[in-house]
Write a protein that holds these residues in place. Structure first.
Motif, PDB file in Angstrom:
ATOM      1  N   ALA A   1       0.824  -1.213   0.000  1.00 11.91           N
ATOM      2  CA  ALA A   1       0.000   0.000   0.000  1.00 11.91           C
ATOM      3  C   ALA A   1       0.857   1.262   0.000  1.00 11.91           C
ATOM      4  CB  ALA A   1      -0.936   0.004   1.212  1.00 11.91           C
ATOM      5  N   ALA A   2       2.059   1.149   0.567  1.00 13.17           N
ATOM      6  CA  ALA A   2       2.982   2.294   0.604  1.00 13.17           C
ATOM      7  C   ALA A   2       3.856   2.364  -0.651  1.00 13.17           C
ATOM      8  CB  ALA A   2       3.861   2.203   1.843  1.00 13.17           C
ATOM      9  N   GLY A   3       3.616   1.469  -1.593  1.00 11.79           N
ATOM     10  CA  GLY A   3       4.376   1.487  -2.834  1.00 11.79           C
ATOM     11  C   GLY A   3       5.756   0.867  -2.734  1.00 11.79           C
ATOM     12  N   LEU A   4       5.975   0.044  -1.726  1.00 13.09           N
ATOM     13  CA  LEU A   4       7.274  -0.599  -1.542  1.00 13.09           C
ATOM     14  C   LEU A   4       7.315  -1.941  -2.280  1.00 13.09           C
ATOM     15  CD1 LEU A   4       7.641   0.219   2.240  1.00 13.09           C
ATOM     16  CD2 LEU A   4       8.905   1.268   0.360  1.00 13.09           C
ATOM     17  N   PRO A   5       8.478  -2.344  -2.757  1.00 10.11           N
ATOM     18  CA  PRO A   5       8.574  -3.567  -3.567  1.00 10.11           C
ATOM     19  C   PRO A   5       8.542  -4.830  -2.711  1.00 10.11           C
ATOM     20  CG  PRO A   5      10.741  -2.580  -3.311  1.00 10.11           C
ATOM     21  CD  PRO A   5       9.775  -1.631  -2.662  1.00 10.11           C
ATOM     22  N   VAL A   6       7.577  -5.708  -2.956  1.00  7.71           N
ATOM     23  CA  VAL A   6       7.477  -6.979  -2.236  1.00  7.71           C
ATOM     24  C   VAL A   6       7.410  -8.121  -3.243  1.00  7.71           C
ATOM     25  CG1 VAL A   6       6.357  -5.973  -0.217  1.00  7.71           C
ATOM     26  CG2 VAL A   6       4.959  -6.850  -2.088  1.00  7.71           C
ATOM     27  N   ALA A   7       7.767  -9.313  -2.791  1.00  6.60           N
ATOM     28  CA  ALA A   7       7.735 -10.491  -3.651  1.00  6.60           C
ATOM     29  C   ALA A   7       6.309 -11.026  -3.767  1.00  6.60           C
ATOM     30  CB  ALA A   7       8.643 -11.580  -3.083  1.00  6.60           C
ATOM     31  N   ARG A   8       6.043 -11.719  -4.863  1.00  8.95           N
ATOM     32  CA  ARG A   8       4.772 -12.426  -4.998  1.00  8.95           C
ATOM     33  C   ARG A   8       4.661 -13.447  -3.864  1.00  8.95           C
ATOM     34  NH1 ARG A   8       3.308 -16.621  -9.927  1.00  8.95           N
ATOM     35  NH2 ARG A   8       1.214 -17.211  -9.184  1.00  8.95           N
ATOM     36  N   HIS A   9       3.487 -13.538  -3.253  1.00 11.93           N
ATOM     37  CA  HIS A   9       3.338 -14.408  -2.094  1.00 11.93           C
ATOM     38  C   HIS A   9       1.880 -14.816  -1.918  1.00 11.93           C
ATOM     39  CE1 HIS A   9       2.529 -10.286  -0.748  1.00 11.93           C
ATOM     40  NE2 HIS A   9       1.689 -10.826   0.125  1.00 11.93           N
ATOM     41  N   ARG A  10       1.678 -15.856  -1.097  1.00 10.44           N
ATOM     42  CA  ARG A  10       0.322 -16.270  -0.728  1.00 10.44           C
ATOM     43  C   ARG A  10       0.390 -17.123   0.526  1.00 10.44           C
ATOM     44  NH1 ARG A  10      -1.720 -21.437  -4.193  1.00 10.44           N
ATOM     45  NH2 ARG A  10      -3.279 -21.285  -2.539  1.00 10.44           N
ATOM     46  N   LEU A  11      -0.713 -17.126   1.275  1.00  3.17           N
ATOM     47  CA  LEU A  11      -0.835 -17.989   2.444  1.00  3.17           C
ATOM     48  C   LEU A  11      -1.401 -19.332   2.026  1.00  3.17           C
ATOM     49  CD1 LEU A  11      -2.264 -15.564   5.167  1.00  3.17           C
ATOM     50  CD2 LEU A  11       0.100 -16.287   4.832  1.00  3.17           C
ATOM     51  N   VAL A  12      -0.867 -20.396   2.610  1.00  3.19           N
ATOM     52  CA  VAL A  12      -1.339 -21.743   2.292  1.00  3.19           C
ATOM     53  C   VAL A  12      -1.494 -22.547   3.574  1.00  3.19           C
ATOM     54  CG1 VAL A  12      -0.348 -21.827  -0.025  1.00  3.19           C
ATOM     55  CG2 VAL A  12       1.031 -22.554   1.921  1.00  3.19           C
ATOM     56  N   THR A  13      -2.434 -23.491   3.557  1.00  3.51           N
ATOM     57  CA  THR A  13      -2.565 -24.432   4.663  1.00  3.51           C
ATOM     58  C   THR A  13      -1.579 -25.580   4.455  1.00  3.51           C
ATOM     59  OG1 THR A  13      -4.234 -25.773   3.537  1.00  3.51           O
ATOM     60  CG2 THR A  13      -5.020 -23.889   4.860  1.00  3.51           C
ATOM     61  N   ARG A  14      -1.396 -26.371   5.488  1.00  4.59           N
ATOM     62  CA  ARG A  14      -0.544 -27.558   5.354  1.00  4.59           C
ATOM     63  C   ARG A  14      -1.077 -28.479   4.269  1.00  4.59           C
ATOM     64  NH1 ARG A  14       0.420 -30.199  11.194  1.00  4.59           N
ATOM     65  NH2 ARG A  14       1.316 -31.765   9.808  1.00  4.59           N
ATOM     66  N   GLU A  15      -2.395 -28.604   4.207  1.00  5.59           N
ATOM     67  CA  GLU A  15      -3.006 -29.496   3.218  1.00  5.59           C
ATOM     68  C   GLU A  15      -2.762 -28.999   1.799  1.00  5.59           C
ATOM     69  OE1 GLU A  15      -4.505 -30.085   7.125  1.00  5.59           O
ATOM     70  OE2 GLU A  15      -4.559 -28.235   5.913  1.00  5.59           O
ATOM     71  N   GLU A  16      -2.862 -27.680   1.607  1.00  7.84           N
ATOM     72  CA  GLU A  16      -2.607 -27.112   0.276  1.00  7.84           C
ATOM     73  C   GLU A  16      -1.149 -27.297  -0.127  1.00  7.84           C
ATOM     74  OE1 GLU A  16      -5.837 -23.458  -0.014  1.00  7.84           O
ATOM     75  OE2 GLU A  16      -4.028 -23.199   1.190  1.00  7.84           O
ATOM     76  N   LEU A  17      -0.254 -27.118   0.815  1.00  7.74           N
ATOM     77  CA  LEU A  17       1.163 -27.290   0.524  1.00  7.74           C
ATOM     78  C   LEU A  17       1.478 -28.749   0.207  1.00  7.74           C
ATOM     79  CD1 LEU A  17       3.980 -26.033   0.368  1.00  7.74           C
ATOM     80  CD2 LEU A  17       4.217 -26.449   2.832  1.00  7.74           C
ATOM     81  N   ALA A  18       0.841 -29.658   0.933  1.00 13.07           N
ATOM     82  CA  ALA A  18       1.066 -31.089   0.683  1.00 13.07           C
ATOM     83  C   ALA A  18       0.556 -31.508  -0.687  1.00 13.07           C
ATOM     84  CB  ALA A  18       0.394 -31.914   1.776  1.00 13.07           C
ATOM     85  N   ALA A  19      -0.510 -30.855  -1.149  1.00 14.34           N
ATOM     86  CA  ALA A  19      -1.161 -31.274  -2.397  1.00 14.34           C
ATOM     87  C   ALA A  19      -0.454 -30.771  -3.646  1.00 14.34           C
ATOM     88  CB  ALA A  19      -2.615 -30.802  -2.400  1.00 14.34           C
ATOM     89  N   ALA A  20       0.116 -29.571  -3.600  1.00 18.02           N
ATOM     90  CA  ALA A  20       0.689 -29.002  -4.824  1.00 18.02           C
ATOM     91  C   ALA A  20       1.590 -27.823  -4.484  1.00 18.02           C
ATOM     92  CB  ALA A  20      -0.427 -28.522  -5.754  1.00 18.02           C
ATOM     93  N   HIS A  21       2.458 -27.472  -5.423  1.00 14.20           N
ATOM     94  CA  HIS A  21       3.283 -26.277  -5.261  1.00 14.20           C
ATOM     95  C   HIS A  21       2.380 -25.042  -5.250  1.00 14.20           C
ATOM     96  CE1 HIS A  21       7.153 -28.190  -5.527  1.00 14.20           C
ATOM     97  NE2 HIS A  21       6.872 -28.734  -6.706  1.00 14.20           N
ATOM     98  N   PRO A  22       2.493 -24.188  -4.254  1.00 15.01           N
ATOM     99  CA  PRO A  22       1.648 -22.986  -4.199  1.00 15.01           C
ATOM    100  C   PRO A  22       2.088 -21.901  -5.175  1.00 15.01           C
ATOM    101  CG  PRO A  22       3.134 -23.045  -2.329  1.00 15.01           C
ATOM    102  CD  PRO A  22       3.320 -24.339  -3.044  1.00 15.01           C
ATOM    103  N   LEU A  23       3.343 -21.947  -5.593  1.00 14.60           N
ATOM    104  CA  LEU A  23       3.911 -20.986  -6.527  1.00 14.60           C
ATOM    105  C   LEU A  23       4.884 -21.735  -7.435  1.00 14.60           C
ATOM    106  CD1 LEU A  23       4.858 -18.054  -4.078  1.00 14.60           C
ATOM    107  CD2 LEU A  23       2.968 -18.034  -5.720  1.00 14.60           C
ATOM    108  N   PRO A  24       5.214 -21.181  -8.576  1.00 18.79           N
ATOM    109  CA  PRO A  24       6.264 -21.805  -9.385  1.00 18.79           C
ATOM    110  C   PRO A  24       7.570 -21.870  -8.593  1.00 18.79           C
ATOM    111  CG  PRO A  24       5.088 -20.131 -10.642  1.00 18.79           C
ATOM    112  CD  PRO A  24       4.640 -19.984  -9.224  1.00 18.79           C
TER     113      PRO A  24
END
Length: 307
Positions: free
Chosen positions: A108-131
């Motif tokens: 919101a302040a215009g600062l550079p951040v990396a692409r990201h997302r929150l995942v559950t353990r189950e989501e992480l176990a099932a598939a890669h959340p990001l490339p």
């Protein structure tokens, strides 16, 4: 002479780091002329409140790290007791400790951040959340506790999910190649840029941060002058975006893999920077002519209650 209670230890994964920070701060404050009351914090919250009530300090020096020490919890207790304390208040502390909330404030302040997302353990176990490659990290821990890098061809994703013990969600974040930089901030001043080189090219993990010889610090960082100035600016603006006070330290990645001046990405802001013999903020302060006792005394003078 001001009476200063130093809180150190705590109950987070960073307890040992906090003990070392406290043991550095106590003699430094005494050298600066303060009357110091050391209080080692344990799970006994009643004992902590009783110790503070009995000691009646003018100021609390908060040398706690990690959960319950820098996430707004102890800050709320000290506000309740109306005892001024070092570092940031409840809101900024809680915001900085929650990596998802902090990234929203940075964006919101215009600062550079990396692409990201929150995942559950189950989501992480099932598939890669990001490339791949991407980083998996706790949402509410510091000192690189629990951080894992999932690289191309890495088959540890399911194992990481299975062994996850840092809450219901993890943060997945695009891995930024290049260098690890950090910038300390004191009040309205960004101090310097340090280039952190982990031993043998390893990831800058908990061991690299606190073990003797675990990393090498290049201060000032030998990077393009434009990138250096931009890193100082990002750190100060991040400090302000979260509403921090006192001292903080911003961690950044600097992708210079395709040449300089490169690309800066803000990772997070630490509202309770380490004060151990290998810590970065004291090193930067010393680089600018501020000895450790003077740094600690400045923090005490900046202490207050509230936001």
């Amino acid at each position: 002479m001001s009476r200063v209670a130093v809180l150190y230890g705590g109950i987070s994964a960073e307890r040992e780091v906090s003990l070392v920070s406290g043991r550095q701060v106590i003699p430094a404050l005494r050298a600066s002329g303060f009357e110091v009351i050391p209080i080692e914090v344990t799970r006994d919250l009643g004992a902590l409140i009783a110790a503070l009530t009995s000691a009646r300090p003018d100021v609390v020096f908060n040398a706690l790290h990690g959960r319950f020490g820098e996430d707004g919890c102890i800050q709320g207790i000290l506000d309740w007791l109306e005892i001024p304390y070092t570092h940031s208040g409840v809101r900024a502390s809680a915001l900085a400790m929650d990596k998802a909330a902090a990234k929203s404030a940075f964006a919101a302040a215009g600062l550079p951040v990396a692409r990201h997302r929150l995942v559950t353990r189950e989501e992480l176990a099932a598939a890669h959340p990001l490339p791949t490659p991407y980083v998996v990290k706790p949402v509410n821990e510091g000192s690189s506790v629990g951080v894992e890098i999932v690289r191309n061809g890495d088959n540890r994703r399911a194992e990481i999910a299975r062994n996850w013990r840092y809450g219901a969600h993890a943060m997945a974040e695009t891995y930024i190649p290049g260098r690890e930089l950090t910038v300390g901030v004191m009040g309205d001043r960004a101090l310097a840029v340090t280039d952190i080189i982990a031993a043998a090219g390893a990831f800058y993990d908990y061991e690299s941060k606190y073990a003797a010889g675990g990393s090498r610090h290049v201060l000032p960082a030998q990077i393009h002058p434009d990138a250096y100035e931009a890193a100082l600016d990002i750190a100060l603006r991040a400090h302000q975006a979260l509403g921090c006070r006192g001292a903080t330290r911003a961690d950044l990645r600097y992708d210079d893999t395709e040449g300089e001046p490169g690309r800066l990405v803000l990772l997070e802001v630490n509202t309770q920077p380490g004060l151990t013999p290998t810590s970065l903020l004291p090193e930067q302060a010393a680089h600018l002519g501020i000895p450790f006792p003077a740094l600690c005394a400045w923090m005490v003078k900046e202490a207050r209650c509230g936001a």
